[in-house]
Design an enzyme around this catalytic site. Structure first.
Site, PDB file in Angstrom:
ATOM      1  CG  ASP A 106      -2.194  -0.920   1.492  1.00  0.00           C
ATOM      2  OD1 ASP A 106      -1.763  -2.000   0.359  1.00  0.00           O
ATOM      3  OD2 ASP A 106      -3.120  -1.595   1.954  1.00  0.00           O
ATOM      4  CE  LYS A 112      -5.000   2.186   2.882  1.00  0.00           C
ATOM      5  NZ  LYS A 112      -4.006   1.166   3.131  1.00  0.00           N
ATOM      6  CE  LYS A 140      -6.906  -1.021   2.735  1.00  0.00           C
ATOM      7  NZ  LYS A 140      -5.354  -1.833   2.804  1.00  0.00           N
TER       8      LYS A 140
END
Lengths: 287, 519, 338
Positions: free
Chosen positions: C170, C238, C274
């Protein structure tokens, strides 16, 4: 030896021009005492149709002019009226049979009324419009806009100039264009006003003046699908209910006949009567 | 199991306490009607909900007489603040019974419960709250000081937003000091009668609001009644035209909210996802039973195909079915008659050569339903581009330039509403200026608010509902008094006595300014 | 050949260059990203609110709760994290509800890079390790959460985590560069980090690109950053680090899902989304599921296409799940704390 006078034959005022009636008809304008004054054109339904075409063509420019500009153009008319004050007084004395003092008072009041309405052009929106506090993230504003073409039966009683000004001026303020049927028996003020308008800054077609019989012409205007509103202020003596019924066919906005000295009292209501409230919403988003 | 096959989520009907028969609400009481009662049905099931009384001419007389008595005897004598308090009470009671009203509305009308719950009923309460506050502030309504109420208002409302249209009519009428006889639409009387119960709860003086049910002839008798002073109608242009004819020559003040054929204009720089939502909301909200529905999509030619693809994708996600299911997006068509009209007009669209696409959704066996439908290749001369369909049917036309969009949008005898979608502020404002319609939504659609005036140009009617103009529609200026020049001009009398016919004490300066300013 | 066919037939990098009409320079990216239609905030938020008002009941709710658990990246991202804390988190991931062996497992655990070895160790045979079965280990990297470090440091951060067994990275974008219009720098950095995700065997750790939408501030920026991240090769986009408010919101997530939907229309490729931070209740999570299903389709409700970055959400879902199983309300003493 006195000079031989030139008898006048007046014409209609349509689209900024002075055409004869397509019907070729004229009728006599008589002084109060019965003397012949002049011939006026007797407008037909086809003249009314032409007037509506001219009025429609003029809506975009007149309604689209800035309010300041409309106010200036209307004020200019008052200036011109002032300059031709003597002529109007003279014609009123002859056609209405009133004293010079009374005629002068009428002309003064008509000029002042024109000035009063001219001043509204860039203000009535502020008075009649609103910013609306809706519950949500929206900008929301309501403004009055001109209805379009207003067909008017001018007051048919005395006060031939003041009556005409009192109905034409308020319709013009917002940006409407006008087809007006003049005072049938006392049309001189209207005819002279058309000459004033033709030399003013009012674009052709913004005001169209028909002389002749309201009973004959008004039904064609009341039922005309391209007329948006109908001011029956001077229609009290003809079958105005039928006119209103005819106007219902295309949901025209209609003002009823008024009688007496208070007819068409100056008021912002007369301006707003021929406007449509437009409400515009827009989202407000910061992110 | 697929997640998107949402399990049924029906709103409970247990909250309803309906009677099997409803009378007319006259003079504060439910009374039997003298006409033949009729049934009101659930358009989603075609089952009877209740029997409704039918008002004949004598009942109309009785209702108008009750309203007249209440006007002269009670309501016009009440102070503005007391009238306001009654309206506040009504607003609160609507909020308290919101769930019940929403369920009844969806049951009787067929609209999705999420709309009656989240849009109709909250707006009903908001409308009463808004006008409640006006009742003691009429001097600021725009008609000069001390404006007068009109008297008895005859109000006839349509079936698409039964309770909301009732609120639009009754709230300003009462705030201004009028009394009311209201006739709901024949197929949707139920919530008006529940509202009558609320009026009883609120202890509103008898006769101030009378609700009479029936069909077109009842409405006709009402608007033609010689003792009404104001007629307010929302419905079709054909009926509005007939009413305008019938009140010709009378002193009745008239407000008409009629049909529409709104253009929703999508420019190539539009915020596209929101525009798609707005187009969908514009025509499929309330099954398209909306006078201001965006029934004509005017899309810039350069993005036509993409917009249509996205629209079809989005429309395919709409859920048609049980109006009481909280996930239903498209409910039932209100009546068999309306379904027939929609069906006929769409058949004509196909005959005239437009290309039809309908969402592939299961249609329930009973009830009246119409799948969301788009017509492409529509030209301005097609009937589906000109006639108000009043159903979930969108006609798509294209344009190339802003001027063409404006010309096409205005090319209709109607002029109720329009939508503009663009990211360019200057263009939005310029287009909004040139559209001949009473309500313009820019980058949004179908928004309503009691503070915001609503109403049409041209054959969409005249007069405004909502906001200050909506209040003024129920008032007239104080009787004109020629000011006596010798009188002192600074009036000391309070200007705000709301007693309608009370002569304005010494003419206040504003009166003279308004009436004689040209002197 | 239409642009969409062109886009679909080319390899990712070439496809991006074809779409941009040139190299990924600031100017080319700017022209492309600013050519995307804008977002009207009010309309977007209204649509999100409408989606959030769906009524998900009975069997649908049960399905939604189980689906939610399977989409969670169970997260601990604290300066005070230890081996013990991570082991505890993994325990919760493996056995979310001690009283119900049928309770689904979460998708992944998400930790700082230096905690990856502890997570891998604790998972043992349950570690997905790129197999798609089991629980994945996600590591935040690239000088998370601020991203304020040199590219070399960010790449080393990434490579370390991958080497330690992280299945997913991430990363954070350089918001400063984005906001100052240096789209090329943001693009190049994502490309470089993606390269650093490469394992010895040639496979990649999945790359989730954190936009930090709270700092990008506007929906238009979120939409452009989403396109930028996808063009540069991100597997997931995300919303947030969870360290900046606002973190995930439904309208922001909706706008990102719309980009993913449009990318799929354009190329046929499926990108994951996300939302992270601030999603604490089952009720909220279900709104997201509805939004995903009605925007991009139900297919996206799978761990390789949608995740919740959350920590406290799991216990709320478990409480709701117990209520549905037993018919009565549960309490916090009946779910475990990690």
């Amino acid at each position: 030896m006195t000079r031989l006078a030139i008898p006048k034959t007046y014409k209609l005022y349509i689209g900024g021009k002075f055409p004869r009636s397509e019907s070729g008809r004229v009728y006599e304008i008589l002084a109060k005492k019965g003397d012949f004054l002049a011939n006026a054109a007797k407008a037909s339904r086809k003249d009314a149709r032409e007037a509506v075409v001219a009025a429609r063509a003029a809506v975009g420019g007149w309604a689209g002019a800035t309010a300041y500009n409309r106010g200036q153009v209307l004020y200019r008319i008052a200036e011109l009226l002032e300059g031709r004050r003597a002529q109007f007084v003279d014609e009123i004395v002859q056609t209405e049979g009133v004293s010079v003092a009374a005629a002068s008072a009428q002309v003064d009041e008509a000029i002042d009324r024109w000035v009063w309405y001219a001043g509204w052009a860039d203000k009535y929106v502020q008075v009649a419009g609103n910013a609306n506090p809706v519950s949500g993230p929206f900008f929301n504003i309501s403004v009055p806009e001109p209805t379009g073409i207003v067909a008017i039966v001018a007051p048919q009683a005395g006060g031939s100039l003041l009556g005409l000004v009192s109905v034409v001026a308020p319709a013009l303020v917002a940006g409407n264009t006008v087809v007006v049927i003049a005072n049938e028996t006392m049309p001189l003020s209207a005819i002279s006003l058309s000459e004033v308008l033709a030399t003013s800054d009012v674009p052709g077609g913004v005001v169209n003046i028909l002389t002749g019989s309201p009973a004959e012409i008004a039904p064609w205007l009341a039922s005309h699908a391209d007329v948006n509103a109908l001011d029956l202020v001077g229609a009290g003596a003809i079958d105005w209910v039928d006119l209103q019924i005819a106007a219902a066919e295309t949901l025209k906005r209609v003002l009823p006949p008024e009688n007496g000295p208070d007819a068409a009292t100056p008021s912002i209501d007369r301006i707003v009567a021929f406007t449509e409230t437009k409400t515009v919403w827009h989202t407000k988003g910061l992110i | 199991m697929n997640f998107l096959d949402y399990a049924p989520a029906p709103e409970s009907q247990a909250i309803l306490n309906l009677r099997s028969d409803y009378g007319l609400f006259i003079d504060g009481e439910f009374v039997a009607g003298r006409g033949t009662p009729f049934q009101t049905i659930n358009p989603a099931t075609e089952k009877q909900i209740a029997m409704i009384a039918n008002a004949n001419a004598a009942d109309v007389d009785a209702a108008v007489a009750a309203a007249r008595r209440a006007y002269t005897g009670a309501w016009s004598r009440l102070s503005g603040s007391d009238r306001g308090k009654y309206l506040f009470r009504i607003a609160r009671l609507v909020q308290e019974r919101a769930r019940e009203l929403a369920v009844a509305e969806s049951l009787d009308n067929g609209k999705p419960i999420k709309e009656s719950r989240d849009v109709d009923v909250p707006l009903v309460a908001a409308w009463f709250f808004y006008y409640a506050g006006w009742a003691d502030k009429l001097d600021h309504a725009g008609l000069g000081p001390n404006p007068a109420s009109l008297g008895v208002a005859a109000q006839v409302i349509p079936w698409n937003f039964p309770l909301l249209m009732l609120a639009w009519k009754i709230a300003p009428a009462l705030a201004a000091g009028n009394t009311v006889v209201l006739k709901p639409a024949e197929t949707t009387s139920l919530t008006a009668l529940l509202f009558a119960e609320i009026l009883q709860q609120a202890d509103l003086p008898p006769g101030v609001v009378n609700i009479i049910t029936g069909a077109g002839d009842t409405g006709q008798a009402l608007v033609n009644h010689p003792d009404v002073n104001k007629v307010a109608f929302t419905g079709s242009t054909a009926v509005g035209r007939a009413i305008a004819r019938s009140v010709a020559g009378t002193d009745k003040k008239l407000t008409l909210e009629l049909g529409g054929k709104a253009a929703n204009i999508v420019f190539d720089d539009a915020p596209i996802d929101q525009a798609i939502e707005g187009v969908v909301n514009g025509i499929f909200f309330n099954q398209g039973h909306v006078c201001c529905a965006g029934s004509r999509l005017l899309v810039q030619e350069s993005i036509h195909d993409e917009v249509i693809d996205r629209l079809k994708d989005r429309i395919s996600t709409l859920r048609l079915g049980d109006p009481l299911d909280k996930n239903t997006d498209i409910g039932a068509i209100n009546s068999a008659d309306q379904l027939r009209r929609i069906t006929e007009l769409t058949a004509m669209g196909e005959q005239e050569g437009a290309e039809r696409w309908s969402a592939d959704c299961a249609i329930p066996e009973n009830g009246f339903w119409f799948a969301p439908t788009i017509f492409t290749n529509v030209s301005t001369s097609h009937r589906i581009a000109r006639d108000e369909i009043f159903g979930p049917v969108l006609s798509v036309l294209t344009f190339r330039t802003p001027a063409e969009a404006i010309a096409k949008a205005n090319n209709t005898p109607y002029g109720l509403s329009a939508g503009i979608w663009s990211d360019k502020g200057s263009r939005i404002l310029a287009v909004a200026d040139k559209l001949r319609a009473g309500v313009i939504w820019a980058n949004t659609f179908n928004r309503f608010d009691p503070a915001s005036p609503f109403g049409g140009y041209k054959e969409s009617g005249y007069g405004r509902e909502g906001g200050r103009p909506g209040l003024a529609a129920y008032l007239k200026p104080a009787p004109y008094l020629k000011p006596a020049p010798s009188r002192p001009r600074s009036g000391t009398a309070p200007a705000a006595s709301a007693t309608p016919a009370a002569p304005a004490a010494p003419a206040a300066p504003a009166v003279s300014a308004r009436k004689k300013a040209a002197k | 050949m239409t642009s969409s066919q062109l886009a679909a037939r080319l390899a990712p990098r070439d496809r991006t260059l074809a779409l941009l009409g040139g190299e990924a320079t600031d100017a080319n990216l700017r022209r492309y990203l600013h050519g995307i239609p804008g977002i009207d905030a009010v309309g977007l938020e209204q649509r999100a609110a409408d989606l959030g008002s769906r009524s998900i009941k009975t069997t649908s709710k049960k399905l939604a709760l189980d689906t939610t658990i399977g989409l969670i990246d169970l997260t601990t991202l604290e300066g005070a994290d230890t081996r013990g804390k991570v082991r505890s988190l993994v325990g919760k991931a493996l056995t979310p509800d001690a009283g119900d062996p049928d309770c689904p497992r979460v998708a992944a655990v998400c930790v700082y890079g230096d905690m990856v070895p502890h997570a891998v160790e604790a998972l043992g045979s349950a570690h997905a390790a790129g197999t798609g079965n089991g629980i994945a280990v996600a590591a935040v990297a690239t000088a998370f959460p601020s991203g304020r470090a040199s590219l070399a440091v960010k790449l080393a951060d990434t490579a370390d985590a991958v080497a330690a067994g992280a299945d997913e990275i991430d990363m954070v974008i350089d918001r400063g560069a984005f906001l100052s219009g240096h789209y090329g720098r943001v693009f190049d950095e994502i490309v470089a980090v993606k390269e650093a995700c490469r394992r010895q065997d040639g496979s990649h750790a999945h790359l989730k690109v954190i936009l930090e939408t709270g700092e990008l501030n506007t929906y238009d920026n979120v939409r452009r950053a989403s396109w930028l991240a996808i063009l540069a090769g991100g597997d997931f986009i995300k919303t947030s680090t969870g360290k900046v408010a606002p973190a995930a919101t439904l309208p922001v997530t909706l706008s990102m899902l719309e980009v993913v939907r449009d990318w799929h229309r354009l190329t046929g490729e499926k990108i994951g989304v996300k939302p992270a931070g601030g999603i604490r209740t089952s009720k909220d999570a279900i709104k997201y599921l509805v939004t995903v299903a009605e925007t991009v389709g139900e297919e996206w409700l799978q761990p390789h296409l949608f995740r919740f970055g959350a920590s406290s959400l799991l216990n709320d879902v478990l409480l709701q799940r117990q209520k549905m199983t037993t018919g009565h309300y549960s309490g916090p003493d009946y779910v475990t704390i990690d």
